[in-house]
Each structure stands twice: as C-alpha cells, then as structure tokens.
Motif scaffolding. Structure first.
Motif, short mmCIF file in Angstrom:
data_model
loop_
_atom_site.label_atom_id
_atom_site.label_comp_id
_atom_site.label_asym_id
_atom_site.label_seq_id
_atom_site.Cartn_x
_atom_site.Cartn_y
_atom_site.Cartn_z
N GLN A 1 6.57 7.46 -8.90
CA GLN A 1 6.00 6.38 -8.11
C GLN A 1 6.48 6.48 -6.67
O GLN A 1 7.68 6.50 -6.39
N LYS A 2 5.52 6.61 -5.76
CA LYS A 2 5.83 6.65 -4.34
C LYS A 2 5.65 5.24 -3.77
O LYS A 2 4.54 4.70 -3.79
N LEU A 3 6.75 4.68 -3.29
CA LEU A 3 6.69 3.31 -2.79
C LEU A 3 6.45 3.28 -1.28
O LEU A 3 6.75 4.22 -0.55
N ARG A 4 5.96 2.16 -0.88
CA ARG A 4 5.70 1.93 0.54
C ARG A 4 6.01 0.46 0.84
O ARG A 4 5.79 -0.40 -0.01
N VAL A 5 6.53 0.18 2.01
CA VAL A 5 6.87 -1.18 2.39
C VAL A 5 5.69 -1.80 3.15
O VAL A 5 5.17 -1.22 4.11
N CYS A 6 5.26 -2.98 2.69
CA CYS A 6 4.16 -3.68 3.37
C CYS A 6 4.62 -4.11 4.76
O CYS A 6 5.66 -4.75 4.91
N GLU A 7 3.86 -3.75 5.78
CA GLU A 7 4.22 -4.07 7.16
C GLU A 7 4.11 -5.56 7.46
O GLU A 7 4.70 -6.05 8.42
N VAL A 8 3.37 -6.28 6.63
CA VAL A 8 3.15 -7.72 6.88
C VAL A 8 4.25 -8.57 6.28
O VAL A 8 4.83 -9.44 6.93
N SER B 1 6.86 -7.24 3.98
CA SER B 1 8.05 -6.47 3.55
C SER B 1 8.10 -6.20 2.05
O SER B 1 9.11 -5.70 1.54
N ALA B 2 7.05 -6.51 1.30
CA ALA B 2 7.05 -6.25 -0.14
C ALA B 2 6.82 -4.76 -0.39
O ALA B 2 6.26 -4.05 0.45
N TYR B 3 7.26 -4.28 -1.57
CA TYR B 3 7.06 -2.88 -1.93
C TYR B 3 5.70 -2.71 -2.59
O TYR B 3 5.30 -3.51 -3.45
N LEU B 4 5.01 -1.66 -2.19
CA LEU B 4 3.73 -1.30 -2.79
C LEU B 4 3.85 0.10 -3.37
O LEU B 4 4.44 0.99 -2.75
N GLY B 5 3.26 0.30 -4.55
CA GLY B 5 3.33 1.60 -5.20
C GLY B 5 2.06 2.40 -4.96
O GLY B 5 0.95 1.84 -4.86
N LEU B 6 2.23 3.71 -4.88
CA LEU B 6 1.07 4.58 -4.66
C LEU B 6 0.10 4.50 -5.83
O LEU B 6 -1.12 4.62 -5.65
N HIS B 7 0.60 4.27 -7.06
CA HIS B 7 -0.24 4.25 -8.24
C HIS B 7 -0.52 2.82 -8.74
O HIS B 7 -0.89 2.64 -9.90
N ASP B 8 -0.34 1.83 -7.89
CA ASP B 8 -0.63 0.45 -8.29
C ASP B 8 -2.11 0.31 -8.64
O ASP B 8 -2.99 0.88 -7.96
N ASN B 9 -2.37 -0.46 -9.70
CA ASN B 9 -3.76 -0.66 -10.09
C ASN B 9 -4.40 -1.76 -9.24
O ASN B 9 -3.74 -2.43 -8.43
#
Length: 307
Positions: A166-173, A175-183
């Motif tokens: 899972q590649k995570l990313r931080v939401c710029e708005v 600060s929550a974590y978002l996953g590359l494979h989120d449905n």
C-alpha cells in the motif's frame, strides 16, 4: 455559560470568539470528527452572533482581522503536521524511482477525482437532484477508465511484490492518509466526509477573510489619506486666511495712523490759525490804543494853547 453571565457579556467582549461570530471557528466546524478540537477557550453563543450580525450592518467592527489571525494560525499548524506526515512516509515507505513515483502520483490524483465526484453525486442525490447526480456518476465512470490505465502503467513499472504494498499519500487539505489502492467507497467517504469538507470550509473562509481584510484596510488607508489631505487643505486655507486677516489688520492700522496724522495736522493748522488770529487782534488793539492816546494828547495841547 450561565444566564447571568450571558446577560453581562457583549459580543465586543474580548472573551467572545470572533471566529464564532463569523461562523468559522474550527472548534465548531470540526466537532465530531477524528480531529475534534474540543470546546473553544472563548465564549460561543448564537445570541451574541445575532447581536453582531445586526450591529455589523450599521458600522464596521473589523472582526474579520481577529478571525483571519485565528484561522491562519490553525491552518499553519495543520500544514506543518502535513509536512511532518509526508516526511515520515518518505522515511518508512520503500524508495522508488522518480518515474515510478510520478506514475503513482497520477493514480492518486485520479483517486482524488473519483472521490470528489462520488461525494458530489451523493450530495446531489440527497438533495433530490437525481438527474444531476446521474450525470456526475457518468463522469465517474470515465475517470475510473483513466485510473485503470494509470494503474496498469504503474504496475508494469515495478515488481509485483512492490506493487501490492500500500502506497500512502497525505491529503493536502486535511492531512489524512490516502492509500493508492483505496476503493471507491473509501474515497467517497473521505472526500465527502465531515473532516475533509470542514477543512475545505475553513480554508475557503480564510481566503475570503484575507480578501475582505485587504479591501477594508485599503479603504481605511484611502479614508485616512483623504482626511489628512483635507486637514492640510484646511490648514493652508487657514494660513492664507490668517495672512489676509493680518494684511487687513495692518492696512486698517496704517489707515488709522494716517487719519490720526491728518487729524493732528488739522489741529496744528487750526492752532496756528488761532495763534495768528490772536496776534492780529493783539496788534490791532495795540495800534488802536496808540492812536487813541495820541488823539487825547493832541486835544490837551490845543486846549492849553487856547487858554
């Protein structure tokens, strides 16, 4: 806050939250989210907000500056946490090449687009605008197709074992974590969730406050400049008026001196004329006396001879 305290406190009191009066306090907006800030340290009261809204129509209270400072401080702290989260991800996640990172970023961006569209479609559906909601869902299908292509490119650029991580990313708005494979459900919940929408509201309100404060400060500066110019103009007018008054006073003074001088001259002439008149009168009397004495002596002489 008790009834007695509420009656004593006015909306202008320093203890009252100016952000609350402007309906943008983060403590209100983020209440009930995972970033619930708890109770604000300042007073919140809807009755005070109503009082402020009435008063602000009659005069400019400039509470926007206080609210802007509050939100800027809050957003600055959130952005700082976002940068720290990004740094931690960079340290913990497997390092990938710039090319692979760009492909992963493309998938993240398409995920974000899908999440925003789904959240909007759900909102329209809840409002009863079914036709518009269906149009948004059709757009979602187009973005999903683009996402599938982007995921395929990303998968082919790295080993299968690495792709499954899972590649995570931080939401710029928010600060929550978002996953590359989120449905799609996870994406819709995030972008349509109270936390994300709350941060959007706060950031948009901050932009609006900055614009309002800049406009009001510009207006105040122009008013201040205009008043200064008016004072300087009045001072110049007063100086000219004072100068004219001094000139008039000097002119009247000179005229009085001239009148006094003429009056004195007339008095002197009159005095000299009277003196000459008295002198002539004296001389006339003197001659008259001499003639009379001579006449009396002549008469006595003639009388003596006759005798």
């Amino acid at each position: 806050m008790g009834d007695e305290t509420r009656q004593r406190v006015k909306f202008t009191d320093e203890r009252v939250c100016k952000s609350h009066l402007l309906d943008c306090c983060p403590h209100d907006i983020l209440a009930g989210t995972r970033m619930d800030l708890g109770e604000c340290t300042k007073i919140h009261d809807l009755a005070l907000r109503a009082d402020y809204e009435i008063a602000s129509k009659e005069r400019d209270l400039f509470f926007e500056l206080d609210a802007m400072d509050h939100l800027e401080s809050f957003i600055a702290e959130c952005d700082r946490r976002t940068e720290l989260a990004k740094k931690r991800l960079a340290e913990t996640q497997e390092e990938i090449s710039a090319e692979v990172a760009a492909k992963a970023e493309k998938v993240h961006e398409l995920n974000e687009d899908i999440g925003k569209l789904l959240a909007k479609a759900e909102q329209l559906g809840a409002e009863g605008n079914v036709d518009e909601s269906q149009k948004i869902l059709m757009e979602v299908e187009k973005v999903r197709a683009k996402k599938k292509e982007a995921e395929e490119e990303y998968r082919n650029s790295m080993p299968a074992s690495s792709f499954q991580q899972q590649k995570l990313r931080v939401c710029e708005v928010c600060s929550a974590y978002l996953g590359l494979h989120d449905n799609d459900r996870r994406l819709a919940d995030h972008f349509g969730g109270k936390l994300h929408l709350g941060f959007i509201q706060i950031r948009e309100k901050l932009d609006q406050l900055r614009k309002t404060v800049a406009e009001k400060q510009e207006k105040r500066n122009q008013d201040r400049l205009r008043r200064r110019e008016e004072r300087e103009r009045e001072e110049r007018t007063g100086q000219r008026s004072g100068s004219r008054n001094r000139d008039r006073r000097r002119s009247r003074s000179r005229e009085r001196r001239r009148r006094r001088s003429r009056s004195i001259s007339r008095e002197k002439r009159k005095s000299r004329s009277k003196s000459r008149e008295r002198e002539r009168h004296r001389r006339h009397r003197s001659r008259s006396g001499s003639h009379s004495r001579g006449h009396r002596r002549g008469s006595r002489d003639r009388t003596s001879k006759h005798k």
